[in-house]
Design a protein around this motif. Structure first.
Motif, PDB file in Angstrom:
ATOM      1  N   PHE A 158       0.769  -0.757   0.083  1.00  0.00           N
ATOM      2  CA  PHE A 158      -0.008   0.167   0.059  1.00  0.00           C
ATOM      3  C   PHE A 158       0.509   1.648  -0.197  1.00  0.00           C
ATOM      4  CE2 PHE A 158      -3.826  -2.272   1.260  1.00  0.00           C
ATOM      5  CZ  PHE A 158      -4.509  -1.959   0.821  1.00  0.00           C
ATOM      6  N   ASP A 159       1.575   1.228   1.190  1.00  0.00           N
ATOM      7  CA  ASP A 159       2.733   2.293   0.789  1.00  0.00           C
ATOM      8  C   ASP A 159       3.451   2.378  -0.104  1.00  0.00           C
ATOM      9  OD1 ASP A 159       2.344   2.369   3.436  1.00  0.00           O
ATOM     10  OD2 ASP A 159       4.440   1.259   3.924  1.00  0.00           O
ATOM     11  N   LYS A 197     -15.541   5.845  -1.779  1.00  0.00           N
ATOM     12  CA  LYS A 197     -15.920   7.216  -2.384  1.00  0.00           C
ATOM     13  C   LYS A 197     -15.932   8.060  -1.453  1.00  0.00           C
ATOM     14  CE  LYS A 197     -16.704   6.397  -7.152  1.00  0.00           C
ATOM     15  NZ  LYS A 197     -17.328   6.194  -8.562  1.00  0.00           N
ATOM     16  N   GLY A 198     -15.509   9.341  -1.641  1.00  0.00           N
ATOM     17  CA  GLY A 198     -15.651  10.624  -0.342  1.00  0.00           C
ATOM     18  C   GLY A 198     -15.226  10.328   0.765  1.00  0.00           C
ATOM     19  N   VAL A 199     -14.432   8.973   1.175  1.00  0.00           N
ATOM     20  CA  VAL A 199     -13.627   9.010   2.757  1.00  0.00           C
ATOM     21  C   VAL A 199     -11.971   9.833   1.870  1.00  0.00           C
ATOM     22  CG1 VAL A 199     -12.120   7.823   3.935  1.00  0.00           C
ATOM     23  CG2 VAL A 199     -14.433   6.883   2.634  1.00  0.00           C
ATOM     24  N   TYR A 200     -11.613  10.902   2.812  1.00  0.00           N
ATOM     25  CA  TYR A 200     -10.689  11.346   2.622  1.00  0.00           C
ATOM     26  C   TYR A 200      -9.500  10.848   2.844  1.00  0.00           C
ATOM     27  CZ  TYR A 200      -7.084  15.065   3.120  1.00  0.00           C
ATOM     28  OH  TYR A 200      -6.273  15.731   2.910  1.00  0.00           O
ATOM     29  N   GLY A 201      -8.838  11.464   2.110  1.00  0.00           N
ATOM     30  CA  GLY A 201      -7.229  10.442   2.234  1.00  0.00           C
ATOM     31  C   GLY A 201      -6.739   8.684   2.453  1.00  0.00           C
ATOM     32  N   LYS A 202      -7.776   8.337   1.954  1.00  0.00           N
ATOM     33  CA  LYS A 202      -8.136   6.815   1.400  1.00  0.00           C
ATOM     34  C   LYS A 202      -8.171   6.994  -0.219  1.00  0.00           C
ATOM     35  CE  LYS A 202      -9.266   2.324   3.072  1.00  0.00           C
ATOM     36  NZ  LYS A 202     -10.845   2.005   3.966  1.00  0.00           N
ATOM     37  N   TYR A 203      -7.154   5.713  -0.439  1.00  0.00           N
ATOM     38  CA  TYR A 203      -7.045   5.868  -1.660  1.00  0.00           C
ATOM     39  C   TYR A 203      -7.240   4.659  -2.566  1.00  0.00           C
ATOM     40  CZ  TYR A 203      -3.942  10.190  -1.539  1.00  0.00           C
ATOM     41  OH  TYR A 203      -3.311  11.055  -1.625  1.00  0.00           O
ATOM     42  N   PHE A 204      -6.900   3.432  -1.348  1.00  0.00           N
ATOM     43  CA  PHE A 204      -7.051   2.209  -1.863  1.00  0.00           C
ATOM     44  C   PHE A 204      -8.153   0.979  -1.109  1.00  0.00           C
ATOM     45  CE2 PHE A 204      -3.097   3.306  -3.888  1.00  0.00           C
ATOM     46  CZ  PHE A 204      -3.530   2.180  -5.397  1.00  0.00           C
ATOM     47  N   ALA A 205      -8.924   0.223  -1.252  1.00  0.00           N
ATOM     48  CA  ALA A 205      -9.154  -1.193  -0.827  1.00  0.00           C
ATOM     49  C   ALA A 205      -9.243  -2.033  -1.372  1.00  0.00           C
ATOM     50  CB  ALA A 205     -11.144  -0.458  -0.512  1.00  0.00           C
ATOM     51  N   VAL A 206      -8.942  -3.273  -0.913  1.00  0.00           N
ATOM     52  CA  VAL A 206      -8.772  -4.226  -1.383  1.00  0.00           C
ATOM     53  C   VAL A 206      -9.558  -5.103  -1.103  1.00  0.00           C
ATOM     54  CG1 VAL A 206      -7.290  -6.580  -1.116  1.00  0.00           C
ATOM     55  CG2 VAL A 206      -6.332  -4.396  -1.006  1.00  0.00           C
ATOM     56  N   TYR A 207     -10.411  -5.545  -2.322  1.00  0.00           N
ATOM     57  CA  TYR A 207     -11.839  -6.799  -2.170  1.00  0.00           C
ATOM     58  C   TYR A 207     -11.928  -7.653  -1.632  1.00  0.00           C
ATOM     59  CZ  TYR A 207     -15.311  -9.822  -3.792  1.00  0.00           C
ATOM     60  OH  TYR A 207     -16.319 -10.743  -3.823  1.00  0.00           O
ATOM     61  N   ASP A 208     -12.701  -8.374  -0.628  1.00  0.00           N
ATOM     62  CA  ASP A 208     -13.257  -9.361   0.297  1.00  0.00           C
ATOM     63  C   ASP A 208     -14.636  -9.766  -0.311  1.00  0.00           C
ATOM     64  OD1 ASP A 208     -14.713  -7.615   2.218  1.00  0.00           O
ATOM     65  OD2 ASP A 208     -12.298  -8.081   3.400  1.00  0.00           O
ATOM     66  N   ASP A 209     -14.574 -11.204   0.418  1.00  0.00           N
ATOM     67  CA  ASP A 209     -16.343 -11.447  -0.217  1.00  0.00           C
ATOM     68  C   ASP A 209     -17.011 -10.713   0.603  1.00  0.00           C
ATOM     69  OD1 ASP A 209     -17.868 -13.063  -1.492  1.00  0.00           O
ATOM     70  OD2 ASP A 209     -17.975 -14.275   0.750  1.00  0.00           O
ATOM     71  N   LYS A 210     -16.602  -9.640   1.934  1.00  0.00           N
ATOM     72  CA  LYS A 210     -17.103  -8.948   2.690  1.00  0.00           C
ATOM     73  C   LYS A 210     -17.850  -7.547   1.639  1.00  0.00           C
ATOM     74  CE  LYS A 210     -18.094  -5.472   6.323  1.00  0.00           C
ATOM     75  NZ  LYS A 210     -18.603  -4.646   6.127  1.00  0.00           N
ATOM     76  N   PHE A 211     -17.222  -6.838   0.390  1.00  0.00           N
ATOM     77  CA  PHE A 211     -18.027  -6.873  -0.384  1.00  0.00           C
ATOM     78  C   PHE A 211     -19.475  -6.696  -1.124  1.00  0.00           C
ATOM     79  CE2 PHE A 211     -13.217  -4.710  -0.166  1.00  0.00           C
ATOM     80  CZ  PHE A 211     -14.441  -3.204   0.030  1.00  0.00           C
ATOM     81  N   VAL A 218      -8.817  13.579  -7.460  1.00  0.00           N
ATOM     82  CA  VAL A 218      -9.057  12.299  -6.497  1.00  0.00           C
ATOM     83  C   VAL A 218      -9.153  11.272  -6.861  1.00  0.00           C
ATOM     84  CG1 VAL A 218     -10.136  11.168  -4.052  1.00  0.00           C
ATOM     85  CG2 VAL A 218     -10.382  13.678  -4.410  1.00  0.00           C
ATOM     86  N   ILE A 219      -8.054  10.874  -6.605  1.00  0.00           N
ATOM     87  CA  ILE A 219      -8.275   8.657  -7.538  1.00  0.00           C
ATOM     88  C   ILE A 219      -8.483   8.304  -6.571  1.00  0.00           C
ATOM     89  CG2 ILE A 219      -6.521   7.349  -8.359  1.00  0.00           C
ATOM     90  CD1 ILE A 219      -7.556   9.887 -10.190  1.00  0.00           C
TER      91      ILE A 219
END
Length: 696
Positions: A368-369, A419-433, A388-389
């Protein structure tokens, strides 16, 4: 009580940007509004639209002048009577037809989406999409594959589907899995789609799907599975094994028709050799070719681990509107080029949407870093400032045997979650999604039924007068008691309703219940205390909101001061002018206005200066961060501000005795929170009110 007026944003989201023309038809008002005008039709047509004809008059005018074939059939299929039947049990309907333009014949798809509140068709949106190229490709496809293979052990579904599709397809009906497989092997070139009857065949369907998925040339033939009962686990298992989609028995014919034709169109696009391989603007692979290449690379390289990263530019349409399309194109080209150069272990990239990119990477040293640094660098050097990406990551699991499109869908789910979460660029998929998505869909599917059946219940949370030691009012809060899921946290459904607009219906229901409660208390000679009602920003989209509410309250003869309206300051920021005017009407009529969540917005002091309010509700974060004696004490400053402006103050979210004592000491008027009471049913609140106030 509250009408569902549709904003331009909602219309454009519902009817994608590919539509040449977009209309809104309000039957009750005899009103047709054109939101987008196609240059394929002459000025005389648009002049006729401006004369405000009825829908059927406009349809007849359009068909008589421009529809080249089957005009009578079109009039029968999309007149108001036909649409009312088609849209009764489904949200949308499509009809394909041909028009003449300067001696050229073009195919158009007429897409109708129902936006009515009640059971009767009253408000709908129409979009016209040019599908001439698609139809030309279908002609090529149907030269080799125009049959539906139905695999079952009884003919019920075969008959239903044969009656639905006999004008477009021939039927191959197979008795059981083995006969179905033999038909596929022998007649693959003739088959456009497969319908697999799980309701009869059960687990045997998985054997068919496993064999089907192993043969590359069959993957272009979609498989639709018929289920009688859909569970998330079964749906996930079927889709993971290779099913393309699910239809539910008893079969909604129009829905089944739409799904199957949509899947066949996807097959058409991927089966033709003349599909563009490269997106002409960005130089990345086109969507279909990218999907194809991803699957080939993964199959040919069994040793490497791969990830798919899907990215989009948040609020990209604002860039086009503010700077122009040319600048927007430069932004897209910049990011496409930058992805190729900057992303480690880059394999291939594709443009899979207007501002949506997908990149296949080898998962050698993904951190992530490192990717956050890359994202920040790309944003800093972009042609437009303050972009914002959002990026979603899916780590490819070969055992799941997903298509490339399904992999990108999973990465997109992760991307959309931030989307709309300040300062967060990435999210990793898991089955919870996926589970969350299924729950969200269940919420949307059940919301109207729940409102009709009063599964939503109004709870009241007391507001305590600390100076006079008595209950001085309450806030009305909604709770959903679902017959299967039980008590549902409002945080699960309120954000969904705010997004899709259903919050207007729910807020209207809460308002009506509060009026009935106050009316009953008055008739039963019970203690009357004010009740505050939350107004969402979406409520202010309703035409004549203030007049409707005032009229409803007056019909009960309720004193206006007994009803407080709570509005968040963020709602003012989004649509300050309209909301300020409506709030002024409420205030002038004697209703009490409370500004909720004060201290969490962006321009609190400006908001205070621009609107008429009576009560300031202090956000719980201010209370929890209170430090007595500090030179930078926000809570004490807020209380000074309240006193200076002659307002009352309510502290919400109070949980401890220490917080109560501090608030009383600095002069806070009212306290709301779990220390005194959580939100409770109306009957329990009546008992609580009687108990607390009987000694005063």
């Amino acid at each position: 009580m509250i009408n569902s007026d549709i904003s331009m944003d909602v219309i454009l989201e519902a009817m994608s940007i590919s539509y040449d023309s977009i209309f809104m038809v309000n039957i009750e008002r005899n009103n047709i509004v054109a939101f987008r005008k196609s240059d394929k039709l002459p000025k005389e047509f648009w002049d006729f639209v401006s004369e405000n004809p009825s829908y059927d008059e406009l349809l007849k005018y359009y068909v008589e002048r421009y529809v080249s074939d089957d005009s009578d059939q079109m009039l029968d299929m999309v007149c108001l009577d036909a649409l009312s039947k088609q849209l009764k049990d489904q949200p949308a309907y499509s009809y394909d037809h041909r028009i003449n333009r300067n001696g050229e014949t073009l195919w158009y798809r007429m897409r109708i989406v129902n936006f009515s509140d009640g059971p009767e068709l009253s408000l709908f949106i129409i979009g016209f999409e040019n599908i001439t190229n698609e139809k030309n490709r279908e002609e090529i496809l149907y030269g080799t594959g125009k049959k539906l293979l139905i695999i079952s052990e009884k003919i019920d579904y075969s008959k239903v589907l044969e009656n639905s599709f006999n004008s477009d397809f021939d039927m191959i009906c197979a008795d059981g899995i083995n006969e179905g497989w033999l038909n596929l092997v022998e007649k693959a070139g003739e088959i456009a789609a497969i319908i697999l009857d799980y309701t009869i065949l059960k687990e045997a369907c998985f054997n068919f799907l496993k064999k089907y998925s192993r043969v590359q040339r069959y993957k272009s033939i979609p498989v639709v599975v018929v289920l009688s009962v859909v569970t998330p686990e079964l749906e996930v298992k079927l889709l993971s094994e290779g099913a393309s989609d699910i239809i539910v028995s008893p079969i909604n014919v129009e829905l089944a028709k739409t799904k199957i034709r949509s899947l066949i169109r996807l097959r058409t696009a991927s089966s033709l050799h003349n599909i563009p391989k490269v997106d002409p603007l960005t130089g990345l692979y086109s969507k279909d070719y990218f999907y194809e290449q991803v699957e080939e690379i993964i199959q040919s390289d069994n040793e490497s681990k791969f990830i798919l990263v899907v990215s989009d530019i948040e609020k990209f349409k604002v860039i086009n509107e503010r700077y122009g399309i040319d600048v927007g194109d430069e932004v897209l080209k910049y990011f496409a080029d930058s992805f190729k150069k900057a992303i480690p272990n880059y394999v291939i990239g594709g443009r899979i949407g207007g501002d949506v990119f997908a990149v296949l990477q080898r998962d050698l040293c993904f951190t992530f870093d490192e990717n956050i640094k890359i994202a920040r660098k790309l944003i800093a050097n972009a042609p437009v400032a303050n972009l914002v990406i959002n990026q979603g990551v899916y780590s490819i699991d070969r055992e799941e045997n997903l298509t490339a499109q399904a992999m990108c869908d999973r990465a997109s789910l992760a991307m959309n979650s931030i989307k709309g979460v300040y300062g967060k660029y990435f999210a990793v998929y898991d089955d919870k999604f996926r589970q969350d998505l299924l729950i969200q869909q269940q919420i949307v599917d059940n919301m109207e039924h729940a409102l009709r059946n009063k599964e939503f219940q109004v709870y009241l949370q007391p507001k305590y007068d600390v100076k006079n030691n008595r209950v001085a009012g309450a806030e009305a809060l909604v709770r959903w008691i679902h017959p299967e899921l039980g008590f549902m946290n409002p945080g699960m459904f309120i954000p969904i309703f705010e997004k899709n607009g259903f919050i207007k219906n729910l807020d209207g229901y809460v308002f009506e219940q509060v009026c009935h409660t106050l009316d009953r208390w008055k008739k039963e000679d019970k203690c009357l205390v004010p009740i505050s009602i939350n107004l969402s920003r979406r409520d202010f989209e309703v035409e004549d909101l203030a007049d409707n509410i005032i009229g409803f309250v007056d019909a009960f003869g309720i004193d206006h001061s007994l009803i407080h309206f709570e509005v968040t300051e963020t709602a003012f920021i989004e649509n300050a002018g309209v909301i300020t005017d409506i709030i002024e009407k409420f205030h002038d009529a004697g209703f009490v206005i409370e500004l909720d969540d004060f201290g969490t917005g962006y321009s609190s002091l400006t908001t205070l200066n621009s609107i008429d309010i009576d009560v300031l509700k202090l956000d719980m974060s201010i209370i929890k961060n209170y430090v007595p004696g500090s030179e930078r004490n926000v809570l004490e400053f807020c209380m000074q501000l309240v006193n200076m402006m002659g307002l009352d103050a309510v502290a919400e979210g109070v949980e401890t005795k220490e917080q109560v004592e501090k608030l009383a000491q600095i002069g806070c008027d009212y306290i709301q929170g779990y220390y005194f009471s959580k939100p409770i049913p109306i009957v329990d609140f009546e008992k609580y009110l009687l108990e607390k106030n009987s000694n005063n």
